[in-house]
Every structure is written in structure tokens, then in C-alpha cells.
Scaffold this active site. Structure first.
Site, PDB file in Angstrom:
ATOM      1  N   GLY A  33      27.665  65.602  40.858  1.00 45.56           N
ATOM      2  CA  GLY A  33      27.842  64.970  39.541  1.00 45.56           C
ATOM      3  C   GLY A  33      29.189  64.294  39.345  1.00 45.56           C
ATOM      4  N   LYS A  70      29.161  62.707  20.221  1.00 49.06           N
ATOM      5  CA  LYS A  70      28.498  61.507  20.747  1.00 49.06           C
ATOM      6  C   LYS A  70      27.594  60.823  19.714  1.00 49.06           C
ATOM      7  CE  LYS A  70      28.639  62.252  25.740  1.00 49.06           C
ATOM      8  NZ  LYS A  70      27.851  62.317  26.972  1.00 49.06           N
ATOM      9  N   TYR A 129      28.813  69.020  37.739  1.00 46.61           N
ATOM     10  CA  TYR A 129      29.922  68.822  38.689  1.00 46.61           C
ATOM     11  C   TYR A 129      30.877  70.015  38.706  1.00 46.61           C
ATOM     12  CZ  TYR A 129      32.031  67.234  34.351  1.00 46.61           C
ATOM     13  OH  TYR A 129      32.456  67.145  33.047  1.00 46.61           O
ATOM     14  N   GLY A 182      20.563  64.719  26.565  1.00 50.40           N
ATOM     15  CA  GLY A 182      21.344  63.492  26.433  1.00 50.40           C
ATOM     16  C   GLY A 182      21.635  62.810  27.765  1.00 50.40           C
ATOM     17  N   LEU A 215      38.140  66.462  32.598  1.00 47.72           N
ATOM     18  CA  LEU A 215      38.721  65.800  33.774  1.00 47.72           C
ATOM     19  C   LEU A 215      39.085  64.350  33.469  1.00 47.72           C
ATOM     20  CD1 LEU A 215      36.326  67.146  36.535  1.00 47.72           C
ATOM     21  CD2 LEU A 215      38.756  67.670  36.287  1.00 47.72           C
TER      22      LEU A 215
HETATM   23  P1  NDP Z   1      21.466  68.806  26.803  1.00 45.44           P
HETATM   24  O1  NDP Z   1      21.748  70.105  26.126  1.00 45.44           O
HETATM   25  O2  NDP Z   1      21.285  67.589  25.978  1.00 45.44           O
HETATM   26  O3  NDP Z   1      20.136  68.986  27.712  1.00 45.44           O
HETATM   27  C1  NDP Z   1      19.982  70.133  28.506  1.00 45.44           C
HETATM   28  C2  NDP Z   1      18.714  69.991  29.362  1.00 45.44           C
HETATM   29  O4  NDP Z   1      18.668  71.133  30.216  1.00 45.44           O
HETATM   30  C3  NDP Z   1      17.424  69.989  28.548  1.00 45.44           C
HETATM   31  O5  NDP Z   1      16.472  69.168  29.202  1.00 45.44           O
HETATM   32  C4  NDP Z   1      16.992  71.461  28.616  1.00 45.44           C
HETATM   33  O6  NDP Z   1      15.598  71.635  28.505  1.00 45.44           O
HETATM   34  C5  NDP Z   1      17.426  71.812  30.025  1.00 45.44           C
HETATM   35  N1  NDP Z   1      17.655  73.246  30.170  1.00 45.44           N
HETATM   36  C6  NDP Z   1      18.665  73.973  29.636  1.00 45.44           C
HETATM   37  N2  NDP Z   1      18.558  75.262  29.994  1.00 45.44           N
HETATM   38  C7  NDP Z   1      17.424  75.353  30.757  1.00 45.44           C
HETATM   39  C8  NDP Z   1      16.751  76.428  31.403  1.00 45.44           C
HETATM   40  N3  NDP Z   1      17.232  77.686  31.342  1.00 45.44           N
HETATM   41  N4  NDP Z   1      15.626  76.163  32.101  1.00 45.44           N
HETATM   42  C9  NDP Z   1      15.135  74.903  32.169  1.00 45.44           C
HETATM   43  N5  NDP Z   1      15.727  73.821  31.560  1.00 45.44           N
HETATM   44  C10 NDP Z   1      16.852  74.074  30.864  1.00 45.44           C
HETATM   45  O7  NDP Z   1      22.643  68.624  27.858  1.00 45.44           O
HETATM   46  P2  NDP Z   1      23.197  67.259  28.498  1.00 45.44           P
HETATM   47  O8  NDP Z   1      22.070  66.361  28.748  1.00 45.44           O
HETATM   48  O9  NDP Z   1      24.345  66.770  27.715  1.00 45.44           O
HETATM   49  O10 NDP Z   1      23.807  67.806  29.879  1.00 45.44           O
HETATM   50  C11 NDP Z   1      22.962  68.281  30.918  1.00 45.44           C
HETATM   51  C12 NDP Z   1      23.785  68.523  32.173  1.00 45.44           C
HETATM   52  O11 NDP Z   1      24.317  67.287  32.646  1.00 45.44           O
HETATM   53  C13 NDP Z   1      24.982  69.451  31.936  1.00 45.44           C
HETATM   54  O12 NDP Z   1      25.078  70.331  33.022  1.00 45.44           O
HETATM   55  C14 NDP Z   1      26.173  68.541  31.944  1.00 45.44           C
HETATM   56  O13 NDP Z   1      27.329  69.154  32.464  1.00 45.44           O
HETATM   57  C15 NDP Z   1      25.706  67.442  32.865  1.00 45.44           C
HETATM   58  N6  NDP Z   1      26.362  66.170  32.565  1.00 45.44           N
HETATM   59  C16 NDP Z   1      27.038  65.558  33.565  1.00 45.44           C
HETATM   60  C17 NDP Z   1      27.668  64.367  33.343  1.00 45.44           C
HETATM   61  C18 NDP Z   1      28.397  63.706  34.465  1.00 45.44           C
HETATM   62  O14 NDP Z   1      29.133  62.735  34.198  1.00 45.44           O
HETATM   63  N7  NDP Z   1      28.217  64.119  35.704  1.00 45.44           N
HETATM   64  C19 NDP Z   1      27.648  63.703  32.021  1.00 45.44           C
HETATM   65  C20 NDP Z   1      26.869  64.415  31.033  1.00 45.44           C
HETATM   66  C21 NDP Z   1      26.273  65.622  31.310  1.00 45.44           C
HETATM   67  P3  NDP Z   1      14.858  71.656  27.067  1.00 45.44           P
HETATM   68  O15 NDP Z   1      14.674  70.253  26.641  1.00 45.44           O
HETATM   69  O16 NDP Z   1      13.585  72.356  27.369  1.00 45.44           O
HETATM   70  O17 NDP Z   1      15.770  72.442  26.159  1.00 45.44           O
END
Ligand code: NDP
Length: 274
Positions: A237, A66, A216, A130, A16
Site C-alpha cells: 500500500g 474527508k 501499508y 472509502g 507519513l
Molecule cells: P472503510 O472503513 O471505509 O472501509 C473498510 C472496509 O473493510 C469495508 O469494506 C469493510 O466491510 C471492510 N472490513 C472491515 N473489517 C472487516 C472484517 N473484519 N471482515 C471483512 N471486511 C471487513 O476504510 P477505508 O476504505 O478508508 O480503508 C480501508 C483500508 O485501506 C485501510 O486499511 C486503510 O489503511 C487503507 N488505505 C490505504 C491507503 C493508501 O494510500 N495506501 C489510503 C486509504 C486507505 P463492510 O462494508 O462490510 O463494513
């Protein structure tokens, strides 16, 4: 001469960022264009070299680059240094500087678009990836009273909670009722990810909560729908996405970012199925 800025990532077709940034460029009246560049995994540093050679005015950086772009930059801001991840590259004289504005972008959107300060608030962050790490650091930097990290993997929760210093700690779902803000920074709720699974038991959410979902796509996630039914104030988001774009736009242009125009453009694009 027309200036060019852009975003690198892979895949990038559904980003986006061009919609949001070109809305800002149009509203402010700059002779710029913002483009999405599909850069293959492993080519992040080459893309930064190309930014230098081609004279791009700024670059947004998304997955999977990143971390990978860091060796090609001249310096990092303290946020990017501590987080080990860059989502915005800007010019400072002849230097290319890497910043991490995701967390600050969320704070900016809460302040400016929602009229909500995190100062003094007890915040739970669900997730430790992240996005969560950037948000955790920003919440502490902006005066949150507690930053409680609840994550599936305990080791990642520990390391993320350290980013909030004295106010950071690891928590469990049982901590949630005592919080003011609950921020979902897990991937749960994204279209196609573990359908039906919520990041938290919705019965732990009450009308005193503000619930922010960083997801989002869709704008109304299952978590936000459940939280609305329990009387919580809900924030999507899109705010964080636009907040970080505002910070990048201001770094690159020196002009104030037209946040309302950018939010409207993002919401319209999502509603149209972008
Ligand atoms: P990461 O892959 O770095 O982290 C994912 C997180 O989600 C981890 O804490 C992971 O837990 C947890 N997780 C994944 N699957 C499950 C599950 N089935 N049950 C429980 N916990 C789970 O992703 P990001 O941090 O980059 O992104 C996370 C979210 O934030 C995404 O949906 C992304 O779209 C959104 N986002 C939004 C932004 C915005 O501007 N609005 C910007 C960046 C991201 P574990 O550590 O145990 O693996």
C-alpha cells in the site's frame, strides 16, 4: 517567502505525509515546508477557512475530515463529487478545489513505479469502503475489463460496483481465481485489526495473480506474505500512499513529483517504526 502546505486529520501524529512530502520538497528544491495539523472531529470546515486566511498552498485531508470539508470548498472535481470525499485541496486562482486522488494515486504508482497497466485487466476489489470506492472508479476509468467487488456487506458492494459502470459487478470469493489483479481495500491486515483474519482464503491465490494490499502498516501484510508463498506478484500500500501524494504535490507546485525519493522516504520511515 517560505510556503506552507500540510495535512489535516485526527489522529495525525503517525501520518507519513510530512515525511513523504518533505522528501519531495527537498528533492525538487522548493522553499516550502509541509506540516501535520491535528484537527479535531467537527473542525474540518474551520481548517479550510484557516487555509484560506493563512494562505496555505495546499492541504491533504485524511480521516475523519474527508466528507466534512466539502461545504467549505468552492468546488469539487468530478471524482470528489461522485465519491463524496476529498483527500486533496488545491488552489485555482482564488478558489479552493477539493479532489479525490486515492484511486488515481494507485494507478499512477502501478504505472510509474511497478510498470503495470490496469487496462484490459480483470480486477477484484476486496472491500467497499472509502478507499475501495476510489480505486473502483479509477480502475474503470483506466480501462480495466472487469471490476469485481467482493465485500462483507452486500449493500455496500452493490453501491460500490456501480462506480465502475458497465465493467462493474458484485462478486464472491469464487470469482478470484479468474482475476488478474486482487486488491485488498478492507482494513484487514492493518496492525491491530482482527489479527489472524485474512481478506481472502490464500488458497484462491495463484502465481498468475498480482496482489495489491492497500494496507501499508505493516508493509508486508499477512495477505502479501501468503500471496508471495503462492508465487503471486505482491505490491504494498505504500505505492498508493505515495501515488496520491505525487498527484497532490504536482497540483500544488506544478513540478514533477520525484516518486522514487518519496517511496524511499516512506519505506525508511515505516522501517524505522513511524
Ligand atoms: P472503510 O472503513 O471505509 O472501509 C473498510 C472496509 O473493510 C469495508 O469494506 C469493510 O466491510 C471492510 N472490513 C472491515 N473489517 C472487516 C472484517 N473484519 N471482515 C471483512 N471486511 C471487513 O476504510 P477505508 O476504505 O478508508 O480503508 C480501508 C483500508 O485501506 C485501510 O486499511 C486503510 O489503511 C487503507 N488505505 C490505504 C491507503 C493508501 O494510500 N495506501 C489510503 C486509504 C486507505 P463492510 O462494508 O462490510 O463494513
Amino acid at each position: 517567502m517560505k510556503q506552507v502546505a500540510g495535512v489535516i486529520g485526527h489522529p495525525i501524529a503517525h501520518s507519513l505525509s510530512p515525511v513523504i512530502m518533505n522528501a519531495a520538497i527537498g528533492a525538487v528544491g522548493l522553499d516550502w515546508v509541509f506540516l501535520a495539523f491535528d484537527v479535531a472531529n467537527g473542525d474540518g470546515t474551520a481548517a479550510i477557512d484557516a487555509m484560506r486566511t493563512l494562505g496555505l498552498i495546499g492541504l491533504s485531508v485524511t480521516m475523519p475530515h474527508k466528507q466534512a470539508v466539502i461545504p467549505a470548498l468552492d468546488r469539487l472535481t468530478p471524482d470528489a463529487q461522485v465519491l463524496g470525499a476529498v483527500n486533496c485541496v488545491y488552489r485555482d486562482g482564488t478558489s479552493l478545489v477539493g479532489d479525490n486522488t486515492d484511486g488515481a494515486g494507485l494507478i499512477r504508482s502501478l504505472d510509474e513505479h511497478e510498470g503495470l497497466s490496469v487496462s484490459g485487466r480483470r480486477c477484484a476489489v476486496l472491500g467497499a469502503g472509502g478507499a475501495a470506492r476510489s480505486v473502483i472508479r479509477a480502475l474503470a476509468a483506466h480501462g480495466s475489463a472487469v471490476v469485481c467487488v467482493v465485500n462483507r456487506s452486500a449493500d455496500r458492494a452493490e453501491s460500490a460496483a456501480l462506480l465502475a459502470g458497465d465493467v462493474g459487478r458484485v462478486g464472491t470469493a469464487a470469482d478470484l481465481p479468474a482475476m488478474d489483479l486482487i486488491i485488498n481495500a478492507t482494513s484487514l491486515g492493518m496492525a491491530g485489526v482482527a489479527p489472524g483474519e485474512l481478506a481472502v482464503d490464500p488458497d484462491l491465490i495463484g502465481s498468475h495473480h498480482v496482489v495489491v494490499d492497500l494496507v501499508y502498516h505493516p508493509i508486508e501484510t499477512p495477505l502479501l506474505i501468503a500471496a508471495t508463498q503462492r508465487g503471486a506478484r505482491c505490491i504494498s500500500g505504500v505505492g498508493m500512499l505515495v501515488g496520491q501524494a505525487c498527484l497532490a504535490f504536482e497540483r500544488w507546485s506544478g513540478a514533477a513529483a520525484p516518486m522514487a525519493d518519496m517511496v524511499a522516504a516512506a519505506e525508511a520511515a515505516i522501517a524505522a517504526g513511524a
